[in-house]
Design an enzyme around this catalytic site. Structure first.
Site, PDB file in Angstrom:
ATOM      1  N   VAL A  15     -32.898  23.200 -51.652  1.00  0.00           N
ATOM      2  CA  VAL A  15     -34.191  22.900 -52.269  1.00  0.00           C
ATOM      3  C   VAL A  15     -35.290  23.717 -51.602  1.00  0.00           C
ATOM      4  O   VAL A  15     -36.188  24.249 -52.262  1.00  0.00           O
ATOM      5  CB  VAL A  15     -34.495  21.393 -52.201  1.00  0.00           C
ATOM      6  CG1 VAL A  15     -35.891  21.098 -52.749  1.00  0.00           C
ATOM      7  CG2 VAL A  15     -33.458  20.606 -52.990  1.00  0.00           C
ATOM      8  N   SER A  40     -32.033  25.707 -36.149  1.00  0.00           N
ATOM      9  CA  SER A  40     -32.650  26.880 -36.777  1.00  0.00           C
ATOM     10  C   SER A  40     -33.975  27.260 -36.121  1.00  0.00           C
ATOM     11  O   SER A  40     -34.422  28.406 -36.258  1.00  0.00           O
ATOM     12  CB  SER A  40     -32.895  26.618 -38.267  1.00  0.00           C
ATOM     13  OG  SER A  40     -31.683  26.420 -38.963  1.00  0.00           O
ATOM     14  N   ARG A 111     -40.147   7.118 -53.032  1.00  0.00           N
ATOM     15  CA  ARG A 111     -40.343   6.998 -54.482  1.00  0.00           C
ATOM     16  C   ARG A 111     -40.637   5.568 -54.923  1.00  0.00           C
ATOM     17  O   ARG A 111     -41.353   5.347 -55.901  1.00  0.00           O
ATOM     18  CB  ARG A 111     -39.104   7.510 -55.231  1.00  0.00           C
ATOM     19  CG  ARG A 111     -38.921   9.013 -55.180  1.00  0.00           C
ATOM     20  CD  ARG A 111     -37.632   9.411 -55.871  1.00  0.00           C
ATOM     21  NE  ARG A 111     -37.324  10.831 -55.707  1.00  0.00           N
ATOM     22  CZ  ARG A 111     -36.139  11.354 -55.948  1.00  0.00           C
ATOM     23  NH1 ARG A 111     -35.135  10.581 -56.363  1.00  0.00           N
ATOM     24  NH2 ARG A 111     -35.936  12.647 -55.767  1.00  0.00           N
ATOM     25  N   CYS A 150     -33.616  14.047 -60.467  1.00  0.00           N
ATOM     26  CA  CYS A 150     -33.445  15.159 -61.407  1.00  0.00           C
ATOM     27  C   CYS A 150     -32.955  14.731 -62.789  1.00  0.00           C
ATOM     28  O   CYS A 150     -33.048  15.517 -63.739  1.00  0.00           O
ATOM     29  CB  CYS A 150     -32.518  16.214 -60.818  1.00  0.00           C
ATOM     30  SG  CYS A 150     -30.978  15.549 -60.158  1.00  0.00           S
ATOM     31  N   GLN A 177     -24.147  16.179 -65.316  1.00  0.00           N
ATOM     32  CA  GLN A 177     -24.979  16.805 -64.309  1.00  0.00           C
ATOM     33  C   GLN A 177     -24.331  18.040 -63.697  1.00  0.00           C
ATOM     34  O   GLN A 177     -23.168  18.035 -63.321  1.00  0.00           O
ATOM     35  CB  GLN A 177     -25.336  15.782 -63.226  1.00  0.00           C
ATOM     36  CG  GLN A 177     -26.154  14.631 -63.804  1.00  0.00           C
ATOM     37  CD  GLN A 177     -26.573  13.602 -62.777  1.00  0.00           C
ATOM     38  OE1 GLN A 177     -26.524  12.417 -63.060  1.00  0.00           O
ATOM     39  NE2 GLN A 177     -27.020  14.017 -61.604  1.00  0.00           N
ATOM     40  N   GLU A 203     -26.510   7.586 -57.619  1.00  0.00           N
ATOM     41  CA  GLU A 203     -27.357   8.219 -58.628  1.00  0.00           C
ATOM     42  C   GLU A 203     -27.861   7.222 -59.658  1.00  0.00           C
ATOM     43  O   GLU A 203     -29.038   7.242 -60.035  1.00  0.00           O
ATOM     44  CB  GLU A 203     -26.578   9.342 -59.312  1.00  0.00           C
ATOM     45  CG  GLU A 203     -27.404  10.217 -60.233  1.00  0.00           C
ATOM     46  CD  GLU A 203     -28.202  11.280 -59.468  1.00  0.00           C
ATOM     47  OE1 GLU A 203     -28.728  12.180 -60.121  1.00  0.00           O
ATOM     48  OE2 GLU A 203     -28.296  11.189 -58.226  1.00  0.00           O
ATOM     49  N   LYS A 206     -31.126   5.064 -59.184  1.00  0.00           N
ATOM     50  CA  LYS A 206     -32.380   5.819 -59.315  1.00  0.00           C
ATOM     51  C   LYS A 206     -32.737   6.030 -60.787  1.00  0.00           C
ATOM     52  O   LYS A 206     -33.918   5.942 -61.169  1.00  0.00           O
ATOM     53  CB  LYS A 206     -32.251   7.155 -58.588  1.00  0.00           C
ATOM     54  CG  LYS A 206     -32.182   7.022 -57.073  1.00  0.00           C
ATOM     55  CD  LYS A 206     -32.012   8.361 -56.380  1.00  0.00           C
ATOM     56  CE  LYS A 206     -30.599   8.861 -56.415  1.00  0.00           C
ATOM     57  NZ  LYS A 206     -30.372  10.071 -55.580  1.00  0.00           N
ATOM     58  N   HIS A 243     -29.077  19.702 -66.296  1.00  0.00           N
ATOM     59  CA  HIS A 243     -28.531  18.363 -66.517  1.00  0.00           C
ATOM     60  C   HIS A 243     -28.716  17.982 -67.986  1.00  0.00           C
ATOM     61  O   HIS A 243     -29.852  17.981 -68.495  1.00  0.00           O
ATOM     62  CB  HIS A 243     -29.249  17.334 -65.651  1.00  0.00           C
ATOM     63  CG  HIS A 243     -28.889  17.386 -64.193  1.00  0.00           C
ATOM     64  ND1 HIS A 243     -27.926  18.218 -63.685  1.00  0.00           N
ATOM     65  CD2 HIS A 243     -29.379  16.673 -63.130  1.00  0.00           C
ATOM     66  CE1 HIS A 243     -27.839  18.026 -62.377  1.00  0.00           C
ATOM     67  NE2 HIS A 243     -28.705  17.103 -62.019  1.00  0.00           N
ATOM     68  N   ASN A 329     -32.179  21.259 -63.397  1.00  0.00           N
ATOM     69  CA  ASN A 329     -32.226  20.221 -62.383  1.00  0.00           C
ATOM     70  C   ASN A 329     -32.855  20.646 -61.066  1.00  0.00           C
ATOM     71  O   ASN A 329     -33.538  19.849 -60.412  1.00  0.00           O
ATOM     72  CB  ASN A 329     -30.818  19.678 -62.116  1.00  0.00           C
ATOM     73  CG  ASN A 329     -29.802  20.773 -61.895  1.00  0.00           C
ATOM     74  OD1 ASN A 329     -29.508  21.549 -62.803  1.00  0.00           O
ATOM     75  ND2 ASN A 329     -29.255  20.860 -60.693  1.00  0.00           N
ATOM     76  N   THR A 330     -32.677  21.907 -60.646  1.00  0.00           N
ATOM     77  CA  THR A 330     -33.249  22.307 -59.367  1.00  0.00           C
ATOM     78  C   THR A 330     -34.641  22.918 -59.499  1.00  0.00           C
ATOM     79  O   THR A 330     -35.321  23.121 -58.488  1.00  0.00           O
ATOM     80  CB  THR A 330     -32.334  23.307 -58.627  1.00  0.00           C
ATOM     81  OG1 THR A 330     -32.235  24.514 -59.379  1.00  0.00           O
ATOM     82  CG2 THR A 330     -30.952  22.703 -58.404  1.00  0.00           C
TER      83      THR A 330
END
Length: 351
Positions: A15, A40, A111, A150, A177, A203, A206, A243, A329-330
């Site tokens: 993402v 990182s 959310r 998504c 999906q 999933e 949500k 999706h 979706n992304t």
């Protein structure tokens, strides 16, 4: 429009990389800081990231030094986008908000918070005023908003015209999906090639809950959720992006015909159409008359991946209407949706 200095949390993940690609050349937002895990931190982004996007890593970020996701490491940002995994997002995003740094999140952690907007600009732009009820900082400088799951994005967007015109009594859907929704490295090839997996863990709850918040009514600073049942079956299919949803809806007021509903979609106008937001699609909902459409391979990238496509509207033998909906979706369901949220916040003077 003034330039905004932007940080990205979770910058090395799938993402986070999508945020970086979509923000390249953005007219308002400039990436100045990148955050990731301690393994990182201290490396250049080129060294730290296993770049999986289809375009080359932008030179504008490749030499930036990756920092740990701590507010003190981000003194030079106006706000941050969060692409963090939900396992760490809650604690980190709260810390940034409490430090007076606004957070625009793709993660699920906040959310359901009643003070945090769950936002699709074309569906519920007024919900951004929930920010005023947040108490992360005394002066209101730090806050959090989120974009939805998504699947909830194309589902709720496609329900919006029906909800406003007829009222919704119930929804049944099956989601098909794409594998990119599982992140990287994603679903093992032997699980998905030539196969359909009939369960995506965590999933469906949500999908059941988020449309009700998105379609809720904000009055006097309090949000009342919409009240109708949603029954979802979430499946993973061997598609890369996009999706697809097969949706059946029960309505409070019965439409005269499926053709009447098609006209409703064709004539629907986005409430943000006049705000001239750089990432906003011209047609947030596009109705396809060809009954073979939409298809993920052909339509997921429409309008830079920001469109919700709808088709196959027909009267149903069970409930009232059946149709299919699809979105990238992304992009629309993740990073692109969050960027559009930020643009709306600029126009509404929250940034």
């Amino acid at each position: 429009m003034s330039d905004y200095r932007v940080g990205i949390l979770g910058a090395t993940g799938a993402v986070g990389q999508k945020f970086i690609r979509l923000l390249e050349g953005h007219p308002w937002f400039n990436i100045t800081s990148l955050g990731a895990s301690s393994r990182s931190a201290g490396k250049t982004y080129r060294e730290a990231a296993n770049w999986i996007e289809a375009t080359a890593m932008p030179e504008s970020v490749s030499g930036l030094t990756v920092k740990e996701c701590e507010p003190g490491q981000f003194p030079d940002v106006d706000f941050v986008f969060s692409g963090l995994d939900s396992s760490v997002a809650g604690k980190v995003e709260r810390a940034f908000a409490e430090a007076g740094i606004p957070v625009i999140s793709n993660a699920k952690n906040f959310r359901t918070d009643p003070t945090v907007p769950l936002l699709i600009p074309e569906v519920n732009p007024d919900h951004i005023d929930l920010i005023k009820s947040q108490s992360f900082t005394e002066d209101g400088s730090g806050w959090i908003i989120t974009n939805p799951n998504c699947v909830a994005v194309p589902l709720t967007t496609s329900l919006k015209p029906l909800f406003d015109e007829y009222g919704v009594e119930s929804v049944i859907l099956t989601s098909m999906q794409a594998i990119s929704g599982a992140g990287y490295p994603g679903v093992p090839s032997l699980d998905i090639l030539g196969n359909v997996v009939p369960l995506i863990s965590d999933e469906e709850p949500k999908i059941h809950a988020e449309p009700l918040k998105l379609l809720g009514n904000l009055e006097d600073g309090k949000l009342t959720h919409a009240d109708f049942p949603v029954q979802a079956t979430a499946t993973r299919v061997p598609v890369i992006n996009g999706h697809m949803l097969a949706v059946t809806v029960g309505l409070k007021k019965k439409p005269g015909s499926a053709e009447e509903v098609k006209e409703l979609y064709r004539n629907w106008k986005s409430p943000i159409a006049d705000l001239d937001l750089p990432s906003a699609p011209e047609y947030p909902i596009f109705y396809h008359d060809d009954e073979r459409y939409p298809q993920p391979r052909m339509h997921a990238d429409a309008e830079k991946g920001m469109r919700t496509s709808v088709g196959r509207m027909r009267s149903s033998n069970v409930l009232d209407l059946s149709y299919v909906a699809m979105a990238h979706n992304t992009v629309r369901g993740a990073a692109g949706g969050a960027i559009l949220n930020a643009e709306l916040l600029v126009r509404k003077k929250y940034l």
